[in-house]
Design a protein around this motif. Structure first.
Motif, short mmCIF file in Angstrom:
data_model
loop_
_atom_site.label_atom_id
_atom_site.label_comp_id
_atom_site.label_asym_id
_atom_site.label_seq_id
_atom_site.Cartn_x
_atom_site.Cartn_y
_atom_site.Cartn_z
N GLY A 107 24.88 42.20 38.55
CA GLY A 107 25.93 42.43 37.58
C GLY A 107 26.57 41.16 37.04
O GLY A 107 26.01 40.07 37.15
N LEU A 108 27.76 41.34 36.50
CA LEU A 108 28.44 40.29 35.75
C LEU A 108 29.83 40.05 36.31
O LEU A 108 30.59 40.98 36.57
CB LEU A 108 28.55 40.74 34.28
CG LEU A 108 28.65 39.69 33.19
CD1 LEU A 108 27.42 38.80 33.16
CD2 LEU A 108 28.82 40.39 31.84
N TYR A 109 30.17 38.77 36.49
CA TYR A 109 31.52 38.35 36.85
C TYR A 109 32.20 37.84 35.59
O TYR A 109 31.75 36.86 34.99
CB TYR A 109 31.50 37.22 37.87
CG TYR A 109 30.95 37.55 39.23
CD1 TYR A 109 31.80 37.82 40.30
CD2 TYR A 109 29.58 37.56 39.46
CE1 TYR A 109 31.30 38.10 41.56
CE2 TYR A 109 29.06 37.84 40.72
CZ TYR A 109 29.92 38.11 41.76
OH TYR A 109 29.42 38.37 43.01
N GLU A 110 33.29 38.49 35.18
CA GLU A 110 34.02 38.06 33.99
C GLU A 110 35.47 37.80 34.36
O GLU A 110 36.02 38.44 35.25
CB GLU A 110 33.94 39.14 32.91
CG GLU A 110 32.53 39.39 32.42
CD GLU A 110 32.46 40.55 31.45
OE1 GLU A 110 32.36 40.30 30.24
OE2 GLU A 110 32.52 41.71 31.90
N PRO A 111 36.13 36.87 33.67
CA PRO A 111 37.52 36.54 34.02
C PRO A 111 38.49 37.66 33.67
O PRO A 111 38.27 38.40 32.69
CB PRO A 111 37.80 35.28 33.19
CG PRO A 111 36.86 35.39 32.03
CD PRO A 111 35.61 36.04 32.57
N LEU A 112 39.54 37.80 34.47
CA LEU A 112 40.61 38.72 34.10
C LEU A 112 41.21 38.24 32.80
O LEU A 112 41.49 37.05 32.63
CB LEU A 112 41.68 38.75 35.19
CG LEU A 112 41.22 39.17 36.59
CD1 LEU A 112 42.41 39.19 37.55
CD2 LEU A 112 40.55 40.53 36.57
N SER A 113 41.40 39.14 31.86
CA SER A 113 41.75 38.70 30.51
C SER A 113 43.15 39.07 30.05
O SER A 113 43.63 38.52 29.06
CB SER A 113 40.73 39.27 29.52
OG SER A 113 40.71 40.70 29.59
N ALA A 129 42.42 37.03 43.12
CA ALA A 129 41.34 37.53 42.26
C ALA A 129 41.52 37.04 40.82
O ALA A 129 42.57 37.24 40.22
CB ALA A 129 41.29 39.05 42.29
N THR A 130 40.51 36.40 40.31
CA THR A 130 40.52 35.93 38.92
C THR A 130 39.32 36.44 38.13
O THR A 130 39.21 36.19 36.94
CB THR A 130 40.54 34.39 38.86
OG1 THR A 130 39.45 33.88 39.65
CG2 THR A 130 41.85 33.84 39.41
N PHE A 131 38.41 37.15 38.82
CA PHE A 131 37.22 37.69 38.17
C PHE A 131 37.10 39.19 38.44
O PHE A 131 37.47 39.65 39.53
CB PHE A 131 35.95 37.02 38.68
CG PHE A 131 35.81 35.58 38.28
CD1 PHE A 131 35.20 35.23 37.08
CD2 PHE A 131 36.30 34.57 39.09
CE1 PHE A 131 35.07 33.90 36.71
CE2 PHE A 131 36.18 33.24 38.73
CZ PHE A 131 35.56 32.91 37.54
N VAL A 132 36.58 39.91 37.48
CA VAL A 132 36.24 41.31 37.67
C VAL A 132 34.71 41.41 37.67
O VAL A 132 34.04 40.82 36.82
CB VAL A 132 36.85 42.21 36.58
CG1 VAL A 132 36.47 41.75 35.18
CG2 VAL A 132 36.42 43.66 36.80
N VAL A 229 37.45 41.18 42.03
CA VAL A 229 37.81 42.58 42.18
C VAL A 229 36.78 43.41 41.42
O VAL A 229 36.32 43.01 40.35
CB VAL A 229 39.24 42.84 41.63
CG1 VAL A 229 39.35 42.49 40.16
CG2 VAL A 229 39.64 44.30 41.86
N GLY A 230 36.37 44.53 42.01
CA GLY A 230 35.40 45.39 41.35
C GLY A 230 35.99 46.10 40.14
O GLY A 230 37.20 46.35 40.09
N LEU A 231 35.16 46.42 39.17
CA LEU A 231 35.63 47.05 37.94
C LEU A 231 36.32 48.37 38.22
O LEU A 231 37.37 48.67 37.64
CB LEU A 231 34.47 47.26 36.97
CG LEU A 231 34.83 47.96 35.66
CD1 LEU A 231 35.85 47.15 34.87
CD2 LEU A 231 33.58 48.21 34.83
#
Length: 330
Positions: A107-113, A129-132, A229-231
């Motif tokens: 999967g994909l790690y994306e920054p909290l926006s 946590a800074t990534f989802v 953190v998981g989506l």
């Protein structure tokens, strides 16, 4: 041309309004030989370089991007490790600061926006946590990198059918130059082995940008569990982060919708229940989580929600009273 690192990179590039023209590196070579290439010849030459470059990418590749204008500047870093099935892109551009990681079959790690997302991870006691992380078992990190970073072989073939020049230097390297006839002037540096190592772009007199690539084994270190953190968890947390305010708004909206349905006549309990349950269902659908429960009570309904992390409960009742709708917080 050079439409990679999309969409964020070129959005930032196109958004910069400052004076600047292409400044092709001015290294002096003793025995440069320059020839003119037609559109067909240019495309053929760059396609051939793309084949050699793709072979060089097999063990891994990485690169850097810099852009400069009178009132703005930015950088990007991109790394792809095809052997481990990992890649990342880090953007530090005028309108985009983010780092994204891709892992094949995971999967994909994306920054909290958003502020709401950041508040949500604090609420669930995961402040680091800074990534989802979004699970995607079909994801291919190499394909993702080709679409989302400056894959050198893609740069060579993305939009290359323009007439220009080919300059062969005494060290065996080659510089290809051309204009796209619109806003871009380009210079592509190919080494003696036929592999793309650099590129320079002058964009519409706004800015200059440079790319540099290197090849070989790469390492991509993923965010830690504490940083992630998981989506599904994040989606649920976001739905509860402003629970009191959100349920209050739902209660007020539902009451207003019941009044509209009654049309100044006596409010029927059956209609009230139907309208509020409909609004509650819409609320949950929008939240992507079942946050509120609407149950029948004498004369109307009760809206109930409980935050699973904080334990806070929010309860409202909505009842029919003649031509009125009474909303009460419990």
């Amino acid at each position: 041309m050079l439409r990679t690192l999309r969409p964020a990179l070129l959005l930032a590039t196109a958004s910069v309004a400052a004076a600047g023209v292409l400044a092709v590196p001015g290294a002096a070579f003793a025995a440069d030989t320059t020839t003119t290439l037609s559109k067909t010849e240019m495309a053929k030459a760059l396609d051939a370089a793309a084949v050699t470059t793709r072979a060089a990418e097999a063990k891994g590749w990485a690169g850097n991007y810099t852009m400069k204008a009178d009132d703005a500047s930015g950088t990007a870093t991109f790394v792809t490790d095809p052997l481990a099935g990992r890649a990342y892109v880090k953007l530090a551009l005028p309108y985009e600061h983010s780092t994204t990681y891709a892992v094949s079959k995971k999967g994909l790690y994306e920054p909290l926006s958003s502020k709401k997302q950041k508040a949500a991870v604090k609420m669930i006691r995961k402040p680091s946590a800074t990534f989802v992380f979004t699970t995607n078992t079909k994801l291919n990190a190499v394909s993702w990198a080709r679409d989302n970073s400056a894959d050198p072989a893609v740069v060579l073939t993305d939009d290359n059918d323009y007439a220009g020049t080919k300059t062969v230097h005494d060290d065996g390297s080659t510089t290809y130059k051309y204009s796209d006839g619109d806003e871009g002037d380009y210079a592509l540096q190919v080494n003696a082995a036929g592999v793309l190592t650099g590129a320079t772009l002058g964009y519409a007199h706004y800015m200059t940008a440079t790319f540099a690539w290197r090849y070989g084994a790469q390492t991509v270190t993923l965010p830690t569990t504490a940083q992630t953190v998981g989506l599904a968890t994040l989606t649920k947390a976001v739905a509860y982060v402003n629970l009191a305010t959100d349920v209050q708004k739902l209660a007020k909206k539902s009451a207003a919708d019941v009044r509209t349905a009654a049309n100044k006549h006596t409010v029927k309990v059956s209609v009230l229940r139907k309208v509020v349950k409909r609004d509650g269902a819409t609320f949950n659908k929008t939240a992507k989580v079942k946050v509120v429960t609407v149950t029948n009570i004498t004369g109307g309904v009760r809206i109930y929600a409980k935050n699973p992390w904080t334990g806070v409960k929010v309860i409202y009742t909505i009842k029919a009273s003649g031509k009125k709708v009474v909303v009460t917080k419990k």
